[in-house]
Design an enzyme around this catalytic site. Sequence first.
Site, short mmCIF file in Angstrom:
data_model
loop_
_atom_site.label_atom_id
_atom_site.label_comp_id
_atom_site.label_asym_id
_atom_site.label_seq_id
_atom_site.Cartn_x
_atom_site.Cartn_y
_atom_site.Cartn_z
CD GLU A 44 -2.64 1.14 2.66
OE1 GLU A 44 -3.55 1.99 2.79
OE2 GLU A 44 -2.43 0.24 3.50
CE LYS A 112 -7.28 1.45 3.22
NZ LYS A 112 -6.12 1.84 4.05
CB CYS A 148 -4.71 -1.84 4.14
SG CYS A 148 -3.92 -2.21 5.74
#
Length: 559
Positions: A44, A112, A148
Site C-alpha cells: 500500500e 481504497k 489493507c
Amino acid sequence: MNQLKIALATLNPTVGDLSGNSQKIEAAYRAAAGDGADLVVFSELCLIGYPPEDIVLKGAFQKAAMDQARELALATTDGPGMLIGCCWYNDGVLYNAALLLDQGRIAEVRAKCDLPNYGVFDEIRIFQPGPHARCMEYRGVALGVMICEDMWKPGVSAMLKAEGAELLIVLNGSPFEQDKYPERQKLATLRVRETSLPLIYVNQVGGQDELAFDGGAFVLNREGGLVARSESWRETTLLTTWTRETDVWACAETDIHPAPGGYEALYQAMVTGLRDYVHKNRFPGVVLGMSGGIDSALSAVVAVDALGAENVHLVMMPSKYTSEESLLDAAICAEWLGARIDNIPIDPAVQAFGQMLVGQFAGTEEDTTEENLQSRIRGVTLMAISNKFGHMLLTTGNKSEMSVGYATLYGDMCGGYSVLKDLYKTDVFGISEWRNVNHPAGSLGPKGQVMPQNIISKPPTAELRPDQKDEDSLPPYEVLDDILQCLIEQEMHVDEIVERGHDFDTVARIEHLLYIAEYKRRQAPPGVKLTRRNFGRDRRYPITNGFRNARLKGSKAET
C-alpha cells in the site's frame, strides 16, 4: 493464461522519497522479472511511503507522485506488469489507490473503499473512499484488488466476488503491534472462506516514525490453507506459481517461513524502529545515558543490535548516590556489547546549581526538586554531547514509568527517540532475559550474554537519594503493569480492576497518576508502537481532564 507467476515484494519505503522508493521498486521488479515473474505485487502506497500523513495534501506532492508513477510504468514496456500503491488525484478527489502498471502505462486505477479512522489511522481526513469495488483485468485474469482495510470487513471482497474476481490481492500498510499477525491471517481466512477465492497478502517492512512494519507476505488457498509465507522483518521477494484448473486458480506450495511472536517479535520491532529512525533521518549514531539499571542497559543492547557497537556511545554520569555496583554493571554491559562508555561525574554541576539557588531555596527542605535537578543535569550533559558530535540522544524510559509520570521533564525524558516507550517494565525484564540467551536474526550485536544478570535481578532504583527504590513510590511492577494494562489497553472501569484482586486505593491512585501525567507524555520523544494502544495517536487524552472513575481524598478512595 493458465499459468501465472506472481512475485510478492516486501520493501522498506521512506515517506516522501519518491525517487528513492521508485528506484527500490524498479530494482525489485527487474529482479523478479529475471526470475520469470508475470506480475510483481507491492504494498500500500509504496511509491510515496506509508503513512504519508498531511504531506499528501500538498498539490505539488500529489503531482510529483503521479508523475513518478507514470515514469515507473515505462519499466513495464517489455516485461511483466506490476501492482503498486500510490496516491491518485482525479476530478478534485484524492484517493489511496492501487495502480496496475503494464505495457509502459498505467493500465488500471482502483481506490481504497474502506478508510480506517481509529488507533493510529486517520485516513478519512486525508483521502476520499473509492466508489464501487471493481476487478482489474490483467492479461485475461480478473484480479480482485483490495487495499489493507478493505480486507478487514466482508463488504469489498463480496463485491469483487460478484464482479467475477478469480483471486484476491491485498496491498497493505499494516503496522506491527503485539499479536497482530495472527489477527491478520484470521481475517484473511474469513475473506477466503466467504468468497472461495485464494488470497495474496503483501505488507511493507521497516520503521516510519513511531510505527514498525513486519512484512511477512503470505498466500492462502481457496480453502484458507497457508501455502506461502515470506520472512518477517526484512526486505524480500517471494515468487509464487499459480495454475488455473477448471476456472479455479491454485498456488503451488512454496516457502512457508514462521511468523515471529512473543518477545522475538517485540524485540525485532524495537530494533527495526530505531534502526530506520536513525538511518532515514541520517544520524551517524546514538548516545545514551548508562545508569547501571535495566532500562538503559536494554536500550543500549537494542541500539547495538540495530546500529552496530561502533555507532553507540554510552555515558555514565554518577552522582554521590550512585553505587559502585551500578558503575560496575554499566561498565561490564558496555564491555560485553563492545560499545564505548565514558564516565562524567555530575557532582561539580550539582554543587554549582546548589550554590546558584541557595538564596532562592533558603528556608526550604530538600525534596524531589533536588532529585530532579540531578536528572536535568544529566539531560543537559547528554544533549551537549549530542549537539557537539551529531549523535541522536536516545532516551530510556519505559511505558510503566511514562504512564504514571515517573520521569523528569528536560531530564531523563530528553532525547530524540525512545526505544522502550511502549514497553511495560515487566516486559523489559522478560525481554532482557530473552536476549541474554537469544541472538535475533539480523542483529549486529554479539551472540551470547549481553547484560549482567545483576542488572536484571537487582531492585530498580533511580539513585537520586540514599537507598532509593522504585517501589518506595510505586506498587511492585507486576501489580502496576496489570493495573495499567487494564486502564490503558482495555479501558476497564476501576471496579472491574478491583474485582481482579487489586486494592481499591492503589487502583484509584494509579488512575489519577495516569491522567495527570498526560502533559509529560505530550512532551516525550517518539518511540516505536508495540502494544494495542501506544501513547500518542492510539490514545489521545486531554491534558486538562477532570474525569475519574475513582477519587482520592487523602488516603481514602471514593467512587
